[in-house]
Motif scaffolding. Structure first.
Motif, PDB file in Angstrom:
ATOM      1  N   GLU B 105       0.829  -1.208   0.000  1.00  0.00           N
ATOM      2  CA  GLU B 105       0.000   0.000   0.000  1.00  0.00           C
ATOM      3  C   GLU B 105       0.865   1.259   0.000  1.00  0.00           C
ATOM      4  N   LYS B 106       1.926   1.219   0.794  1.00  0.00           N
ATOM      5  CA  LYS B 106       2.830   2.368   0.888  1.00  0.00           C
ATOM      6  C   LYS B 106       3.494   2.642  -0.472  1.00  0.00           C
ATOM      7  N   VAL B 110       3.192   6.003  -2.875  1.00  0.00           N
ATOM      8  CA  VAL B 110       4.364   6.771  -3.302  1.00  0.00           C
ATOM      9  C   VAL B 110       4.451   6.806  -4.826  1.00  0.00           C
ATOM     10  N   LEU B 111       4.210   5.648  -5.461  1.00  0.00           N
ATOM     11  CA  LEU B 111       4.345   5.583  -6.915  1.00  0.00           C
ATOM     12  C   LEU B 111       3.258   6.403  -7.612  1.00  0.00           C
ATOM     13  N   GLN B 112       2.057   6.380  -7.060  1.00  0.00           N
ATOM     14  CA  GLN B 112       0.994   7.172  -7.685  1.00  0.00           C
ATOM     15  C   GLN B 112       1.274   8.668  -7.547  1.00  0.00           C
ATOM     16  N   SER B 127      -5.025 -10.188   0.868  1.00  0.00           N
ATOM     17  CA  SER B 127      -5.987  -9.221   0.349  1.00  0.00           C
ATOM     18  C   SER B 127      -5.543  -8.712  -1.019  1.00  0.00           C
ATOM     19  N   ILE B 128      -6.506  -8.436  -1.888  1.00  0.00           N
ATOM     20  CA  ILE B 128      -6.148  -7.875  -3.188  1.00  0.00           C
ATOM     21  C   ILE B 128      -6.869  -6.552  -3.424  1.00  0.00           C
ATOM     22  N   GLU B 129      -7.654  -6.111  -2.429  1.00  0.00           N
ATOM     23  CA  GLU B 129      -8.434  -4.879  -2.582  1.00  0.00           C
ATOM     24  C   GLU B 129      -7.564  -3.686  -2.963  1.00  0.00           C
ATOM     25  N   HIS B 130      -6.421  -3.564  -2.268  1.00  0.00           N
ATOM     26  CA  HIS B 130      -5.561  -2.394  -2.492  1.00  0.00           C
ATOM     27  C   HIS B 130      -4.972  -2.402  -3.906  1.00  0.00           C
ATOM     28  N   LEU B 132      -6.643  -3.919  -6.610  1.00  0.00           N
ATOM     29  CA  LEU B 132      -7.776  -3.671  -7.515  1.00  0.00           C
ATOM     30  C   LEU B 132      -8.176  -2.199  -7.514  1.00  0.00           C
ATOM     31  N   SER B 133      -7.914  -1.490  -6.422  1.00  0.00           N
ATOM     32  CA  SER B 133      -8.366  -0.098  -6.346  1.00  0.00           C
ATOM     33  C   SER B 133      -7.348   0.914  -6.871  1.00  0.00           C
ATOM     34  N   THR B 134      -6.195   0.464  -7.361  1.00  0.00           N
ATOM     35  CA  THR B 134      -5.276   1.443  -7.954  1.00  0.00           C
ATOM     36  C   THR B 134      -5.866   1.904  -9.274  1.00  0.00           C
ATOM     37  N   ASN B 135      -5.540   3.135  -9.659  1.00  0.00           N
ATOM     38  CA  ASN B 135      -6.091   3.638 -10.920  1.00  0.00           C
ATOM     39  C   ASN B 135      -5.054   3.669 -12.040  1.00  0.00           C
TER      40      ASN B 135
END
Lengths: 326, 326
Positions: B105-106, B110-112, B127-130, B132-135
């Motif tokens: 997540e961190k 940072v990358l976004q 978990s894969i939520e984090h 799947l929620s990247t844009n």
């Protein structure tokens, strides 16, 4: 996504004021500063890294130059550099240069265009002009570039003396040194240490160049066994080279350590994966990578360095290839 | 350094026109475009990457998530990703996540903030939520995340069948499988393949979980030899695990391949460094890394992908640990 405008509105100040607070430049009243900071917190505003990069001409990016990340010495260094950099908010761009000057120059150009903050260079090329002419901080890791560039190395010569004396203490009478490439400072220093120890003890010896690769080392060792059947000790210039020597011993039906004792140099995890496990000279690889990253971050922050020469001690790690009788 | 103003002056146009040419946005006459391009060439102008990043909201940066670059499977993948990315003008940020969600997540945050263009994810978390929620575009490498994320894997199940049938063909009567961690898709698929082959042939067998690390595998194999002295074949879930089994065989004085035959899975360079050299199921690691990078770059350029599932065939690589009589 929250923008700088949202923060200005909530804090009831201008966008320019928010910008001054974020960049810590120009006058802002204490009260306005407090309002801005509260607004940033309550809105969970994350300043755009790219816009800040354009303003400050820094990016939080550092480049790590390795010859080839699939050579097993470098992943352990890379991990250490990345850990240290990440904990200080930097990101690490991985650059495989194959020790080619044109690749290094290309990476330097690309990284400077991205406002990279500094470089850690663990590759060797004949020319150093392109490195000396970069206008961002540089640290040399596992190699020497120039007195003007901070250098992180291990005590290659002292380690080589320890390795050689260990083989002598184990009773070896005819020792071969598989040396690394000529001109690579670590390989040259290990060779110098070997020569010194061997001459102190008047032991029969032979030196051949075996690169830092397994294939070259395997062939070189097979040739040595054929030419000099009484070789009973091998000091390999790296752990990978030692693995090649072990393969050659197996092919030539020479038992390790009974017929021939072998010691490597580096202390990478490969040594523990070999059977029998590899005696070696352990470099503190992780600490060296961390130190290089720390020095680079000090330079980026324009702090004065305590020294430009950081030499780490090696330790003799006795495992199965140099002891016992089986 | 040449600036956009110098280019405008030389081309005899406004800075805004140069900007439109650089960003390929808005109307520019053919003649003006030609003048600008000639000026860029003659002045050797290099557009500032950070300013372009701010405008386009892209940076030419891709993130590569690996559990730990010092695990010897990942450097070979990383090298392939970096080679493919560099040849298309992208740079690769190395991210060691230790397969921990908070680290992932961190890094994503940072990358976004740096307008990273995409991610290649070769790590596993529950978990894969984090993710799947990247844009930004994501490609899964050596693991499956979701049907909505392009996936590059090897044929783990078919490879495991080949490994097991090879041991059976070599005459093994009691085969142990050192399986990788439960819940890791590659490890689960290899286990399924093993079970299928073994049941087809009615061969005695035992399965133990041995992680993907050498220490755990060494202990597990020693225990197996003690409990079941007639084990004469081992299918290890990875090459590193196989190295651990070889160490255990050495300690228990069981000759490889005479008393016990061993085969691994992965095809990393470690296998050739071992003595005897390791038979294995070769994944086309380099091609897989390159394919992941290519798919990601297609997604970044908004091209349609031919498929979301890219499975590479494995090949049986017979070396010394599973054949011969010595």
């Amino acid at each position: 996504m929250t923008t700088i405008k949202d923060v200005a509105k909530q804090a009831n100040v201008s966008v320019a004021t928010v910008s001054r607070v974020l960049n810590q430049k120009g006058y802002v009243s204490k009260q306005a500063e407090r309002s801005v900071k509260n607004a940033i917190k309550s809105l969970n505003y994350k300043p755009n890294a790219v816009a800040r990069s354009l303003y400050h001409k820094t990016s939080g990016i550092i480049g790590l130059f390795v010859p080839d990340i699939s050579n097993p010495f470098f992943p352990e260094l890379a991990r250490a550099v990345e850990d240290a950099a990440t904990s200080e908010g930097f990101t690490v761009v991985l650059c495989n240069t194959d020790s080619k000057q044109e690749k290094e120059e290309k990476y330097i150009q690309v990284l400077q265009q991205k406002y990279a903050d500094g470089l850690i260079i663990a590759t060797g090329t004949d020319s150093i002009e392109h490195i000396l002419s970069t206008n961002i901080p540089v640290v040399a890791l596992d190699r020497y570039i120039s007195d003007h560039i901070p250098t992180v190395v291990s005590s290659n010569k002292a380690g080589a003396i320890d390795a050689t004396e260990h083989l002598i203490a184990q009773g070896c009478q005819f020792i071969a040194h598989l040396r690394g490439p000529k001109g690579v400072t670590s390989a040259d220093d290990r060779y110098t240490g070997f020569k010194q120890a061997i001459e102190d003890h008047s032991i029969a010896h032979v030196v051949v160049e075996a690169g830092f690769e397994i294939g070259q080392s395997e062939v070189a060792t097979r040739n040595l066994f054929e030419k000099y059947p009484s070789i009973d000790g091998i000091f390999a210039g790296s752990d990978v080279t030692a693995a090649g020597a072990m393969r050659a011993a197996y092919q030539c039906k020479r038992a390790v350590p009974k017929d021939v004792k072998i010691i490597g140099f580096d202390g990478i995890s490969l040594g523990e994966m070999l059977t029998p496990s590899l005696s070696t000279i352990q470099q503190p690889i992780y600490e060296m990578g961390q130190q290089a990253a720390k020095l680079l971050m000090m330079m980026i922050e324009k702090k004065e360095l305590p020294s430009y020469w950081h030499e780490f001690s090696t330790t003799l790690k006795i495992r199965e290839t140099s002891t016992g009788s089986e």
